[in-house]
Write a protein that holds these residues in place. Structure first.
Motif, PDB file in Angstrom:
ATOM      1  N   ILE A 248      36.317  41.838  43.515  1.00 54.30           N
ATOM      2  CA  ILE A 248      37.129  41.369  44.642  1.00 54.30           C
ATOM      3  C   ILE A 248      36.929  39.881  44.866  1.00 54.30           C
ATOM      4  N   ASP A 249      35.661  39.422  44.754  1.00 55.20           N
ATOM      5  CA  ASP A 249      35.389  37.993  44.907  1.00 55.20           C
ATOM      6  C   ASP A 249      36.156  37.169  43.877  1.00 55.20           C
ATOM      7  N   PHE A 250      36.152  37.656  42.639  1.00 57.33           N
ATOM      8  CA  PHE A 250      36.820  36.917  41.562  1.00 57.33           C
ATOM      9  C   PHE A 250      38.332  36.884  41.760  1.00 57.33           C
ATOM     10  N   LEU A 251      38.917  38.018  42.124  1.00 52.29           N
ATOM     11  CA  LEU A 251      40.374  38.076  42.278  1.00 52.29           C
ATOM     12  C   LEU A 251      40.864  37.261  43.480  1.00 52.29           C
TER      13      LEU A 251
ATOM     14  N   ILE B  96      42.153  28.152  39.721  1.00 51.22           N
ATOM     15  CA  ILE B  96      42.829  26.980  39.179  1.00 51.22           C
ATOM     16  C   ILE B  96      41.970  25.730  39.322  1.00 51.22           C
ATOM     17  N   HIS B  97      41.058  25.761  40.253  1.00 58.04           N
ATOM     18  CA  HIS B  97      40.210  24.595  40.492  1.00 58.04           C
ATOM     19  C   HIS B  97      38.989  24.559  39.576  1.00 58.04           C
ATOM     20  N   TYR B  98      38.793  25.601  38.778  1.00 57.60           N
ATOM     21  CA  TYR B  98      37.622  25.673  37.906  1.00 57.60           C
ATOM     22  C   TYR B  98      38.027  25.426  36.455  1.00 57.60           C
ATOM     23  N   SER B  99      37.069  25.007  35.664  1.00 59.18           N
ATOM     24  CA  SER B  99      37.318  24.769  34.240  1.00 59.18           C
ATOM     25  C   SER B  99      37.341  26.092  33.484  1.00 59.18           C
ATOM     26  N   ASP B 100      37.829  26.027  32.255  1.00 61.66           N
ATOM     27  CA  ASP B 100      37.880  27.231  31.431  1.00 61.66           C
ATOM     28  C   ASP B 100      36.473  27.774  31.166  1.00 61.66           C
ATOM     29  N   GLU B 101      35.499  26.879  31.033  1.00 61.34           N
ATOM     30  CA  GLU B 101      34.124  27.307  30.791  1.00 61.34           C
ATOM     31  C   GLU B 101      33.584  28.079  31.992  1.00 61.34           C
ATOM     32  N   GLU B 102      33.867  27.589  33.209  1.00 68.79           N
ATOM     33  CA  GLU B 102      33.393  28.269  34.417  1.00 68.79           C
ATOM     34  C   GLU B 102      34.064  29.627  34.587  1.00 68.79           C
ATOM     35  N   VAL B 103      35.365  29.702  34.315  1.00 71.04           N
ATOM     36  CA  VAL B 103      36.082  30.982  34.401  1.00 71.04           C
ATOM     37  C   VAL B 103      35.558  31.948  33.352  1.00 71.04           C
TER      38      VAL B 103
ATOM     39  N   VAL C 144      30.413  38.097  33.596  1.00 69.43           N
ATOM     40  CA  VAL C 144      29.779  38.911  34.640  1.00 69.43           C
ATOM     41  C   VAL C 144      30.677  40.090  35.001  1.00 69.43           C
ATOM     42  N   ILE C 145      31.985  39.816  35.166  1.00 69.07           N
ATOM     43  CA  ILE C 145      32.942  40.868  35.524  1.00 69.07           C
ATOM     44  C   ILE C 145      33.027  41.900  34.411  1.00 69.07           C
ATOM     45  N   HIS C 146      33.011  41.443  33.172  1.00 76.00           N
ATOM     46  CA  HIS C 146      33.123  42.362  32.035  1.00 76.00           C
ATOM     47  C   HIS C 146      31.927  43.305  31.966  1.00 76.00           C
ATOM     48  N   SER C 147      30.728  42.745  32.053  1.00 76.11           N
ATOM     49  CA  SER C 147      29.529  43.588  31.938  1.00 76.11           C
ATOM     50  C   SER C 147      29.404  44.542  33.122  1.00 76.11           C
ATOM     51  N   GLY C 148      29.685  44.052  34.347  1.00 82.14           N
ATOM     52  CA  GLY C 148      29.594  44.908  35.523  1.00 82.14           C
ATOM     53  C   GLY C 148      30.668  45.975  35.543  1.00 82.14           C
TER      54      GLY C 148
END
Length: 206
Positions: free
Chosen positions: A100-103, A108-115, A121-125
């Motif tokens: 929910i936090d991620f969605l 758009i304000h973050y770089s591709d590396e940060e995303v 984290v989302i994938h593993s969880g």
């Protein structure tokens, strides 16, 4: 024989008046006869026109009644459908993957590396939630990007046809995605006093 020019217009006007009166009488007779004929001709079709709409109205009323019954059945199912399991699963995805936090984040304000780092984290969880509480299996066993045959009695909910669909099944096509179906679900029991609408409690550090 002599003509009196003073009396001619009077005689001429009388003649026209008589002719006009005869024409009016004749016109009235013709109209009355036409009205009688029209009444006789239209009399029977009117009965037929009245009968057909009555039958159609009865049929329409029956269809409307059936539609109302269907609507009531659907509404009753929706009214009794439990949302607890859906909210519980959403809470687990938030707890393990911060979904929910991620969605709700403006990425758009973050770089591709940060995303990308957040996606790990989302994938593993999220994978942990699926493995712990749901049993999933592919709908089709064939390898993707291979040609398969879709049988005539296929389930349209399990197989979605795309592209240029013509003719009748069986179909020959390229398997783009195997699909997924849940064969078992094992969510933890919910305590009677637990509010499932709270999918993530607020955190306060002391």
């Amino acid at each position: 024989m002599t003509f009196d020019l003073n009396t001619m217009p009077t005689s001429f006007d009388m003649l026209h008046a008589i002719l006009a009166l005869c024409a009016i009488i004749l016109l009235i007779v013709v109209i009355s006869r036409r009205a009688t004929v029209v009444e006789k001709i239209v009399e029977k079709p009117v009965e037929k026109i009245v009968e057909k709409p009555v039958e159609k109205i009865v049929e329409v009323e029956k269809v409307v009644e059936v539609e109302k019954v269907v609507e009531k059945v659907v509404e009753s199912k929706l009214a009794t459908a439990s949302t607890d399991a859906a909210l519980q699963l959403l809470a687990l995805l938030q707890k393990e993957a911060r979904l929910i936090d991620f969605l709700n984040e403006e990425i758009i304000h973050y770089s591709d590396e940060e995303v990308g780092a957040a996606a790990r984290v989302i994938h593993s969880g999220g994978k942990k939630v699926l493995d712990d509480y749901l049993h999933l299996q592919p709908i089709r066993d064939e390898a993707e990007e291979t040609r398969i045959t879709v049988a005539a009695d296929f389930n349209p909910q399990a197989i979605r046809l795309t592209g240029h669909v013509t003719g009748q099944a069986p179909y020959q096509g390229l398997l783009v995605h195997k699909g997924w179906q849940v064969t078992a679900i094992n969510l933890p029991q919910i305590a009677p006093d637990h509010d499932v609408s709270i999918v993530a409690p607020a955190e306060v550090e002391l």
